[in-house]
Write a protein that holds these residues in place. Structure first.
Motif, PDB file in Angstrom:
ATOM      1  N   UNK A 168       8.088   0.879   5.552  1.00  0.00           N
ATOM      2  CA  UNK A 168       6.764   0.271   5.482  1.00  0.00           C
ATOM      3  C   UNK A 168       6.364  -0.367   6.811  1.00  0.00           C
ATOM      4  N   UNK A 169       7.308  -1.059   7.475  1.00  0.00           N
ATOM      5  CA  UNK A 169       6.963  -1.708   8.742  1.00  0.00           C
ATOM      6  C   UNK A 169       6.720  -0.682   9.846  1.00  0.00           C
ATOM      7  N   UNK A 170       7.402   0.455   9.773  1.00  0.00           N
ATOM      8  CA  UNK A 170       7.148   1.517  10.751  1.00  0.00           C
ATOM      9  C   UNK A 170       5.779   2.147  10.505  1.00  0.00           C
ATOM     10  N   UNK A 171       5.389   2.239   9.240  1.00  0.00           N
ATOM     11  CA  UNK A 171       4.067   2.775   8.920  1.00  0.00           C
ATOM     12  C   UNK A 171       2.965   1.914   9.538  1.00  0.00           C
ATOM     13  N   UNK A 172       3.153   0.605   9.596  1.00  0.00           N
ATOM     14  CA  UNK A 172       2.130  -0.260  10.164  1.00  0.00           C
ATOM     15  C   UNK A 172       1.858   0.104  11.624  1.00  0.00           C
ATOM     16  N   UNK A 173       2.911   0.414  12.368  1.00  0.00           N
ATOM     17  CA  UNK A 173       2.732   0.835  13.756  1.00  0.00           C
ATOM     18  C   UNK A 173       1.999   2.174  13.822  1.00  0.00           C
ATOM     19  N   UNK A 174       2.378   3.117  12.958  1.00  0.00           N
ATOM     20  CA  UNK A 174       1.713   4.418  12.925  1.00  0.00           C
ATOM     21  C   UNK A 174       0.243   4.253  12.559  1.00  0.00           C
ATOM     22  N   UNK A 175      -0.035   3.409  11.559  1.00  0.00           N
ATOM     23  CA  UNK A 175      -1.415   3.187  11.125  1.00  0.00           C
ATOM     24  C   UNK A 175      -2.256   2.593  12.253  1.00  0.00           C
ATOM     25  N   UNK A 176      -1.701   1.628  12.969  1.00  0.00           N
ATOM     26  CA  UNK A 176      -2.437   1.021  14.076  1.00  0.00           C
ATOM     27  C   UNK A 176      -2.756   2.043  15.157  1.00  0.00           C
ATOM     28  N   UNK A 177      -1.776   2.883  15.501  1.00  0.00           N
ATOM     29  CA  UNK A 177      -2.001   3.913  16.522  1.00  0.00           C
ATOM     30  C   UNK A 177      -3.024   4.937  16.032  1.00  0.00           C
TER      31      UNK A 177
ATOM     32  N   UNK B 198     -12.196  -6.243  -8.766  1.00  0.00           N
ATOM     33  CA  UNK B 198     -11.871  -5.036  -8.023  1.00  0.00           C
ATOM     34  C   UNK B 198     -11.092  -5.188  -6.740  1.00  0.00           C
ATOM     35  N   UNK B 199     -10.726  -6.414  -6.349  1.00  0.00           N
ATOM     36  CA  UNK B 199      -9.964  -6.566  -5.111  1.00  0.00           C
ATOM     37  C   UNK B 199      -8.491  -6.279  -5.393  1.00  0.00           C
ATOM     38  N   UNK B 200      -7.897  -5.413  -4.583  1.00  0.00           N
ATOM     39  CA  UNK B 200      -6.519  -4.989  -4.807  1.00  0.00           C
ATOM     40  C   UNK B 200      -5.743  -5.027  -3.498  1.00  0.00           C
ATOM     41  N   UNK B 201      -4.439  -4.935  -3.626  1.00  0.00           N
ATOM     42  CA  UNK B 201      -3.535  -4.796  -2.481  1.00  0.00           C
ATOM     43  C   UNK B 201      -2.740  -3.515  -2.658  1.00  0.00           C
ATOM     44  N   UNK B 202      -2.711  -2.690  -1.623  1.00  0.00           N
ATOM     45  CA  UNK B 202      -1.926  -1.457  -1.640  1.00  0.00           C
ATOM     46  C   UNK B 202      -0.824  -1.569  -0.608  1.00  0.00           C
ATOM     47  N   UNK B 203       0.422  -1.483  -1.069  1.00  0.00           N
ATOM     48  CA  UNK B 203       1.572  -1.587  -0.179  1.00  0.00           C
ATOM     49  C   UNK B 203       2.288  -0.239  -0.115  1.00  0.00           C
ATOM     50  N   UNK B 204       2.278   0.417   1.044  1.00  0.00           N
ATOM     51  CA  UNK B 204       3.060   1.653   1.174  1.00  0.00           C
ATOM     52  C   UNK B 204       4.546   1.371   0.966  1.00  0.00           C
TER      53      UNK B 204
END
Length: 289
Positions: free
Chosen positions: A270-279, A202-208
Motif C-alpha cells: 500500500x505504501x509503495x502504491x502511494x508513490x506510484x499514484x503520486x507519480x 456518501x463520504x467513504x475511504x478506499x484503502x488499497x
C-alpha cells in the motif's frame, strides 16, 4: 487492441464509510420490516447482505473523470447521451484502431457503444459484520413550506468494511493517473457515492490492500518502471491507435517481481502504491502533449 494483453493493473481495496451511506435498491422488498428507502442487497455465502455494486462505483469514477477532463479541455470528454457522443459519431466505423484513436479520453477508459472500456469494477462485498441504522425524513413544499410527503424512513450504512477490486487493462499511463486522482478525491471527501450527497451522505475511504501489475515480457523492463501500452506496440500500431512512444512511469518502487512465463508480475504494498499514484498524477501535466 483487446486481442492482446500488454499490461494489466489489479487494485484490491477495502472501502469503509466515513459518513452514512445509502446505495438505494431499485425494488421494494417483500420484507415489511425494511425501510422505505432500503440499501441494495444480494445473496452471499453467508446469506442476504447489503453490498456496493461495481456499477455504482464505476458511475462515480466516470463522472469525476469526465469533469476533470472537461476542465482541462472541452473535447476530452463527450456527452455520452448526446448526439455528439463518441458511440453515435462512429456508429458505422469498423476500424477498431480508428474508433479508439478518435474516441474522447473518457471513452478510451470507460468505453462507449463502439468501444469496450479498459476499467472494470467488481462488486464490493462485506468483510465481516456491518451496521445499518434508520433515519427519517420529509419532503417540504417550496410553496407552502409545509410537509408535502412523508415522513419516510431511510436505511443507511454507518459501519462496516467492504472488499472489492478494480482492473485496468491495456492502459496508457495517463489513464492510470486519472484512476489514482479519482481515488485520492474519494479519500479527500471531494467525491461521494450513493444517495443523499447534499445531506452529508456518501463520504467513504478506499484503502488499497494489494496492487498487482502484469506486463508482457516484450523486452527488458527496468524494475523501477511501469510501461503503458504505447511502449509495447510497434510504430505502425502506435500511430494507428494514437499512442505515445514514451508511455511509461519511472523512478518507482521496485515491488516484488515474479515470472509468469509470458508476463512479468510486480506486486506492490500500500505504501509503495502511494508513490506510484503520486507519480501517475504528476504525469497528467503532460497528458495534452
Amino acid at each position: 487492441m483487446h486481442k492482446r494483453l500488454w499490461n494489466l493493473l489489479k487494485l484490491e481495496f477495502e472501502l469503509q464509510p466515513k459518513a452514512p451511506l445509502l446505495i438505494k435498491s431499485g425494488m421494494l422488498s417483500p420484507n415489511p420490516s425494511l425501510p422505505d428507502m432500503q440499501f441494495v442487497r444480494t445473496r452471499t455465502a453467508n446469506g442476504e447482505s447489503v453490498f456496493i455494486p461495481g456499477s455504482s462505483l464505476k458511475g462515480v469514477f466516470r463522472g469525476f473523470t469526465e469533469k476533470v477532463l472537461r476542465t482541462a479541455n472541452d473535447n476530452w470528454a463527450c456527452d455520452p447521451f448526446g448526439d455528439g457522443s463518441c458511440g453515435r459519431m462512429m456508429i458505422d466505423v469498423d476500424d477498431t484502431a480508428r474508433v479508439y484513436r478518435q474516441s474522447c479520453r473518457a471513452c478510451k477508459i470507460y468505453g462507449n457503444t463502439r468501444l469496450r472500456g479498459r476499467l472494470s469494477f467488481t462488486d464490493a462485498l462485506p468483510n465481516g459484520g456491518v451496521v445499518t441504522e434508520t433515519r427519517y425524513g420529509v419532503a417540504i413544499s417550496r410553496l407552502t413550506n409545509a410537509v408535502a410527503a412523508g415522513p419516510f424512513d431511510i436505511e443507511t450504512l454507518v459501519q462496516g468494511t467492504f472488499k472489492g477490486s478494480v482492473v485496468l487493462e491495456n492502459f496508457e499511463v495517463w489513464q492510470l493517473g486519472l484512476l489514482a486522482l479519482t481515488l485520492q478525491a474519494l479519500n479527500d471527501g471531494l467525491v461521494k457515492i450513493g444517495f443523499g450527497k447534499n445531506r452529508g451522505f456518501g463520504e467513504v475511504e478506499i484503502r488499497p490492500s494489494r496492487i498487482v501489475v502484469d506486463m508482457a515480457k516484450h523486452s527488458h523492463i527496468p524494475a523501477q518502471e511501469i510501461w503503458g501500452v504505447g511502449m509495447f506496440v510497434n510504430d505502425a500500431e502506435r500511430t494507428s491507435y494514437g499512442l505515445s512512444a514514451g508511455d511509461k512511469l519511472d523512478n518507482l518502487p521496485e515491488g516484488t517481481s515474479s515470472d509468469l512465463g509470458v508476463y512479468i508480475r510486480r506486486e506492490y504494498k500500500a505504501e509503495e502504491w502511494q508513490t506510484i499514484a503520486e507519480r501517475a498524477v504528476q504525469s497528467l501535466s503532460t497528458m495534452g502533449a
